[in-house]
Scaffold this motif. Sequence first.
Motif, PDB file in Angstrom:
ATOM      1  N   MET A   1       0.834  -1.200   0.000  1.00  0.00           N
ATOM      2  CA  MET A   1       0.000   0.000   0.000  1.00  0.00           C
ATOM      3  C   MET A   1       0.871   1.254   0.000  1.00  0.00           C
ATOM      4  N   LYS A   2       0.864   1.964  -1.109  1.00  0.00           N
ATOM      5  CA  LYS A   2       1.586   3.227  -1.162  1.00  0.00           C
ATOM      6  C   LYS A   2       0.728   4.345  -0.566  1.00  0.00           C
ATOM      7  N   VAL A   3       1.391   5.318  -0.006  1.00  0.00           N
ATOM      8  CA  VAL A   3       0.691   6.449   0.627  1.00  0.00           C
ATOM      9  C   VAL A   3       1.026   7.719  -0.136  1.00  0.00           C
ATOM     10  N   THR A   4       0.003   8.330  -0.716  1.00  0.00           N
ATOM     11  CA  THR A   4       0.164   9.582  -1.462  1.00  0.00           C
ATOM     12  C   THR A   4      -0.601  10.681  -0.751  1.00  0.00           C
ATOM     13  N   LEU A   5       0.074  11.757  -0.437  1.00  0.00           N
ATOM     14  CA  LEU A   5      -0.563  12.899   0.205  1.00  0.00           C
ATOM     15  C   LEU A   5      -0.837  13.967  -0.846  1.00  0.00           C
ATOM     16  N   LEU A   6      -2.085  14.390  -0.926  1.00  0.00           N
ATOM     17  CA  LEU A   6      -2.496  15.407  -1.889  1.00  0.00           C
ATOM     18  C   LEU A   6      -2.980  16.655  -1.166  1.00  0.00           C
ATOM     19  N   ILE A   7      -2.590  17.793  -1.695  1.00  0.00           N
ATOM     20  CA  ILE A   7      -2.991  19.083  -1.129  1.00  0.00           C
ATOM     21  C   ILE A   7      -3.787  19.832  -2.188  1.00  0.00           C
ATOM     22  N   PRO A   8      -5.127  19.772  -2.146  1.00  0.00           N
ATOM     23  CA  PRO A   8      -5.907  20.534  -3.121  1.00  0.00           C
ATOM     24  C   PRO A   8      -5.795  22.031  -2.846  1.00  0.00           C
ATOM     25  N   ALA A   9      -5.555  22.800  -3.895  1.00  0.00           N
ATOM     26  CA  ALA A   9      -5.375  24.248  -3.725  1.00  0.00           C
ATOM     27  C   ALA A   9      -5.947  24.969  -4.938  1.00  0.00           C
ATOM     28  N   ARG A  10      -6.898  25.848  -4.690  1.00  0.00           N
ATOM     29  CA  ARG A  10      -7.455  26.646  -5.788  1.00  0.00           C
ATOM     30  C   ARG A  10      -7.225  28.123  -5.501  1.00  0.00           C
ATOM     31  N   TYR A  11      -7.079  28.866  -6.576  1.00  0.00           N
ATOM     32  CA  TYR A  11      -6.769  30.285  -6.436  1.00  0.00           C
ATOM     33  C   TYR A  11      -7.995  31.093  -6.040  1.00  0.00           C
ATOM     34  N   GLY A  12      -9.145  30.750  -6.617  1.00  0.00           N
ATOM     35  CA  GLY A  12     -10.353  31.513  -6.365  1.00  0.00           C
ATOM     36  C   GLY A  12     -10.942  31.209  -5.001  1.00  0.00           C
ATOM     37  N   SER A  13     -11.293  32.252  -4.263  1.00  0.00           N
ATOM     38  CA  SER A  13     -11.935  32.115  -2.959  1.00  0.00           C
ATOM     39  C   SER A  13     -12.741  33.373  -2.706  1.00  0.00           C
ATOM     40  N   THR A  14     -13.975  33.199  -2.310  1.00  0.00           N
ATOM     41  CA  THR A  14     -14.845  34.359  -2.098  1.00  0.00           C
ATOM     42  C   THR A  14     -14.307  35.260  -1.007  1.00  0.00           C
TER      43      THR A  14
END
Length: 245
Positions: A1-14
């Motif tokens: 089992m490989k472990v991948t860490l993802l960081i979702p990041a979007r520029y737009g934010s109200t």
Amino acid sequence: MKVTLLIPARYGSTRFPGKPLAPINGKPMIQHVYERASLAKGVDNIFVATDNERIKQAVEGFGGKVVMTSPDAASGTDRINEAIGHLGLADDDLVINVQGDQPLIDPISIEQLVTLFKKHPGEFEMGTLGVEITNKSELDDPMNVKVVFDNNHYALYFSRARIPFGRDTNEYPVYKHIGVYAYTRRFVNAFAKLPLGKLEDIEKLEQLRALEYGHKIKIAISAFDWPDVDTPEDIKKCELRLAVD
């Protein structure tokens, strides 16, 4: 089992446009998140999942890895699902989802989630964090999501209200949900296909969709708490906290 860490990041934010690139002590916030997550043991790969070229350039500028996603992703989970599709992860691989507005995230808490899955293989496919609330101002603040769980630390419910509600006393522990998730690649793909849940829609809490459709969520109790960055004012709080640390 490989472990991948993802960081979702979007520029737009109200409330805070360009939030991932906001400087904290001279470094963009997304760099703080990436570097602290990199300290967690047991993680094989870390990627920022973004739809924005400016964020991509910033991450690659400090040596981080990026996976590009569509700007049409409806939620952070949809962005995660698209990213793991691009990365070609196996169904049983573990995915850790760390929000891009957690520059003070504790690496040990990430390790707790990895350990959960290694100790209980096949018992559940989603896990997250809780911490006992010590700041009484958070108890009735809807921005601080609360969680209750059973004797085996499986989530029973998440709410913006105080739960449980003490009829005769207020002297009992209340736990806050920390928005860090762990799940198998298989679960993420199945979850993304589920219709919006009724409770999810009322509370505006995506994790309730999993409970509504009968999935288990295992809770690891963290010894650490850290602030998220929701507004520009929160940047100063992070800088003060870093100065103490």
